[in-house]
Design an enzyme around this catalytic site. Structure first.
Site, short mmCIF file in Angstrom:
data_model
loop_
_atom_site.label_atom_id
_atom_site.label_comp_id
_atom_site.label_asym_id
_atom_site.label_seq_id
_atom_site.Cartn_x
_atom_site.Cartn_y
_atom_site.Cartn_z
N HIS A 193 14.97 0.58 -4.72
CA HIS A 193 13.54 0.78 -5.17
C HIS A 193 13.20 1.49 -3.96
CE1 HIS A 193 9.57 0.08 -5.59
NE2 HIS A 193 9.83 -1.05 -6.52
N ARG A 204 1.68 3.81 -5.84
CA ARG A 204 1.40 5.27 -6.17
C ARG A 204 0.68 5.17 -7.25
NH1 ARG A 204 7.27 5.57 -6.81
NH2 ARG A 204 7.32 3.74 -6.21
#
Lengths: 622, 260
Positions: free
Chosen positions: A249, A269
């Site tokens: 990740h 994000r």
């Protein structure tokens, strides 16, 4: 020698996460006397850490969704390396499993009309993830735990014994599977608390032990993830596939050291957070691959406009697929433009008002404040890639979860094939339920059809006991913690997110040396709850599984999903047709190529030919 | 840290370099090894630690480099699984959620952190307690959905408001911080304790459930909700921020007015 504790069951389930508990419930519902063996306390499994949700094409939010669309998304996510039959069963059965979980009592967030709500997630075409805030995994485990309590109370009413048909042995470690000839005959292990050995005699064993992340230094995985099931399967003669594919990740915490690896959700994000290097530059604009150029903004202004006007702007490159972002972060750090603690900066503080951040990202605000003393409304976070999930695992029959060894089954993260080279978010919780249930049923059918139960020889027991006690027999050996840290460092540095031939060869040399040193580990104290001893035994599994990862990764000379080769940067359609299969015998780990079974034509017809051309060879398309 | 550690018999190998900004703290741990000890004893360790470290990291440091036999539970290490509840400086906390900087002494005084097992449950070894009595109380309140009639083929319908009604008590992670902070539980171990009541509340107030009456009967028992003296220790101790005392009060009210 104290007398050996013995138990006899029809089905043994090793692991009490989502897959293990669902398998146990199914086996018990088929009338099998079932035992669950787990390393932690019952209800504390790694599954509780899953936040996003359970992917299932119920169509509650967008009625255009269907199993076919889910199947397509899953195959794309896995870059077509998936076992297509597993992907098909998974997409078809996930809705039933979610509904069933709801009838068991699970809490779900609801739509306005009171049905289970579904959310968007990376790679899923429609809103598909059934969820409870950001604690879906916790609710899944709690619900299955509650279901088991209710089944045990039913048994008490019927038989006067809560554990008549389903018994949980918690804080118990299995060190070896035992066999009778070619068939599984049970498992050998010890109570972590007392250190006393136990033999379980059972014709069927279901592995549901999860992943292998604890072999890597930076990981989002918890301490149980030492690859036990992978290693038990190998030593029992079963094969592992796809071990080279590991999902990193892109955003794990890197600072302070105490929390390195803990996940920072992708939503940061999605809600406007940007990645910057030490020069303050939004570096992702330098890392947009050719194939994505038309879908991602090439300047900050356009990227910023996308958050409010998605129709007329391209999305910012911070939202590229996970593997792209992880690789970019890695490059920036290597180029000397990283943050003080070896990551990059993820900043949302200059992007949204403090109030808005607290509202949209409460758990992240909380996590950084509590664990890192960082106020994300005022400061940037430091983040870097973290080992998250292993796509590889026991090669199983899609319909029953059976391995190549009679009586041995696997489900969940410890099994391989379902996710191909890369797993989509949300597909793991559904995987646990769909294939946990199938393995439970498969094992029950196998046991029912047996004429004669297998027997365990005394020699097998003596040998298993000797292996487990070895760390106590030695003096002057090493501290297992030292060895573990060196293993984690080697895997992280040399078989991590970006791989090169020379580095993987070095990793294999280091693994050889570590294996030798592991022969003479020394542990203090006695068998009673001895954490050093537990680690010494876990290390045996981690070393074996790490060798599989390194060897398979060295052989696959292409880049695909969770396997990135600096020296072979592109995807190769010829390699899609091949699986790498790991086995172990007296000569150690061997890896062989095996052809993929061609995808059934009606499933291929679900895709456009133009899309298939990206993945399949000309020969397959003709 | 790739260098090979020099090791000698019985030693714990080399310790990692002390990071910049580290301070020396004393960790005083109440220990018990049933193999050797008749009574619990105190062990103190002076170790280097960063203010940003969590108590769990201090325990790991001791286990990895000083005393490999130190025993405690931990799993996810960030407050979701609920394995590492312990008494830290006299209050129940998850070790993975307490930062050292919040425990540091001001001035030049060296900080001492006292760590004990949670109270009211039998100690098996060091910080590891026998959780069975705790889970026994959990199981006693029928912590599962009770329904009658045929199972639906799809989901049951539940309105957003009905679902919100019991949201708070579904956050429980069964860590036992609340139950083992309760003075009533310390003295009367037969009391179900706050966690069991929280888990009963989770179903009593679930609009899909049809077992409220059975559960209320159980909680009306001599060891049920009436033992609660409303000291709010449980609410203070909950690492999930659940309003535990409020949930207990709601169960009491449901009993008094026979209304959910």
């Amino acid at each position: 020698m104290p007398e050996l504790e013995r138990h006899s069951f029809d089905v043994l389930v090793i692991g009490a996460g989502g897959a293990g508990l669902r398998a146990a419930i199914e086996a018990r519902e088929h009338g099998m006397r079932t035992a669950v063996l787990c390393k932690s306390l019952f209800g504390k499994a790694h599954t509780v850490m899953a936040e996003g949700g359970i992917a299932a094409a119920m169509g509650n939010v967008n009625s255009s969704d269907s199993w076919q669309v889910h199947f397509r998304d899953t195959m794309r996510g896995g870059k077509f390396l998936n076992n297509w039959r597993m992907a098909e069963l998974h997409a078809q059965e996930a809705p039933q499993r979610v509904w069933e979980l709801e009838t068991y009592g699970a809490l779900f967030d609801r739509t306005k009309d009171g049905r289970i709500s579904q959310r968007n997630f990376g790679g899923h075409e429609y809103p598909r993830l059934a969820h409870v805030g950001d604690r879906t995994g916790l609710e899944l485990i709690r619900t299955l735990q509650q279901k088991i309590v209710s089944l045990q109370q039913e048994d008490f009413k019927e038989f006067g014994n809560y554990e008549e048909r389903l018994r949980v042995f918690q804080e118990f470690t299995v060190t070896d599977l035992v066999k009778d000839g070619d068939r599984i005959a049970g498992a050998f292990g010890y109570w972590r608390e007392s250190g006393r050995f136990v033999l379980f005699e059972a014709p069927a064993v279901i592995l549901a032990t999860g992943g292998i992340g604890k072999s890597f230094k930076v990981t989002s995985n918890s301490w149980e993830y030492t690859g036990d099931g992978h290693a038990l399967a190998l030593r029992a003669g079963a094969s592992l596939i796809n071990m080279e594919f590991i999902q990193f990740h892109p955003t794990g915490m890197v600072w302070p050291p105490s929390v390195k690896g803990i996940l920072v959700t992708e939503s940061v994000r999605g809600d406007g957070g940007v990645l910057r290097n030490s020069d303050g530059k939004r570096f992702m604009f330098d890392y947009i691959p050719e194939v994505f150029k038309d879908k991602y903004a090439d300047n900050e202004e356009e990227g910023d406009r996308w958050y409010t006007d998605q129709a007329n702007n391209r999305r910012p490159p911070e939202l590229l697929p996970r593997d792209e972002v992880a690789r970019a972060i890695n490059s920036e750090v290597k180029a000397g433009r990283g943050s003080p603690h070896g990551g990059v900066f993820l900043d949302v503080s200059t992007r949204l008002p403090a109030e808005e951040i607290r509202k949209r990202l409460p758990s992240m605000h909380h996590q950084f404040k509590e664990l890192a003393d960082v106020d994300i409304t005022a400061q940037p976070m430091e983040v870097g890639p973290t080992c998250h999930y292993v796509m590889g695992g026991v090669e199983v029959d899609p319909d029953t979860g059976s391995s190549s060894v009679a009586g041995l089954y696997a489900a969940g993260e410890v099994s391989g094939g379902m996710h191909g080279s890369n797993r989509l978010g949300g597909n793991s919780l559904s995987d646990l339920l769909v294939f946990g249930r199938r393995a439970g049923a498969g094992a029950a059918e196998y046991v029912r059809a047996l004429d004669q139960r297998p027997a365990v020889s005394e020699d097998t027991v003596t040998e298993a006991r000797a292996t487990a006690l070895k760390p106590f027999q030695q003096e002057g050996g090493e501290n297992p913690y030292t060895l573990h840290m060196e293993l984690q460092q080697s895997m992280n540095d040399l078989v991590g997110i970006i791989r090169r031939q020379a580095e993987m060869e070095e990793a294999l040399q280091r693994l050889e040396k570590l294996k030798e040193r592991a022969q003479s580990l020394t542990v203090e104290g006695h068998q009673q709850f001895n954490p050093g001893w537990h680690l010494a035994l876990d290390l045996r599994n981690m070393l074996l599984v790490s060798e599989c990862v390194a060897k398979a990764a060295l052989l696959r000379t292409e880049s695909r999903g969770g396997h990135t080769r600096d020296d072979h940067p592109s995807m190769d359609a010829e390699w899609r047709r091949k699986l790498l299969v790991c086995n172990v015998d007296e000569n150690g780990v061997s890896v062989e190529e095996k052809p993929q079974i061609p995808i059934r034509s009606d499933l291929l017809d679900l895709f456009d030919r133009a899309e298939l051309e990206k993945y399949l060879t000309a020969e397959e398309l003709s | 840290m790739t260098a090979t550690a020099e090791t000698t018999a019985g030693s714990r190998g080399s310790q990692p370099p002390v990071p910049d900004g580290a301070v020396t703290v004393t960790v005083k741990i109440r220990r018990f090894n049933p193999e050797f000890d008749d009574e619990p004893r105190w062990d103190s360790f002076d170790i280097p630690a960063l203010p940003s470290d969590r108590v769990l990291n201090l325990l790991h440091y001791i286990k990895w480099y000083v005393d490999g036999t130190l025993t405690f539970r931990r799993s996810c290490a960030h407050g979701i699984c609920g394995s590492d509840a312990m008494r830290i400086n006299g209050v129940n906390r998850l070790a993975c959620k307490v930062l050292l900087k919040d425990l540091l002494q001001t001035g030049d005084k060296q900080t001492t952190i006292t760590i004990e097992p949670i109270k009211g449950l039998p100690v098996n070894k060091d910080l590891l307690v026998d959780m069975e009595p705790f889970f026994e109380a959990f199981r006693a309140v029928k912590p599962y959905l009770v329904t009658y009639g045929n199972e639906p083929t799809r989901e049951r319908i539940q309105s957003v408001a009905d679902r919100e009604r019991f949201d708070d008590t579904t956050k429980c992670i069964l860590c036992a911080c609340c139950t083992t902070s309760c003075p009533v539980y310390w003295t009367e171990g037969s009391y179900f304790g706050p966690a069991a009541i929280v888990n009963a509340h989770r179903f009593i107030f679930d609009s899909r459930d049809e077992g409220a009456e059975e559960r209320l009967d159980i909680l009306n028992d001599i060891d049920g909700v009436w033992r609660c003296r409303t000291t709010f220790n449980c609410t203070d101790a909950c690492p999930r921020g659940i309003q535990v005392t409020k949930a207990i009060q709601e169960v009491k009210r449901a009993l008094l007015f026979k209304r959910v």
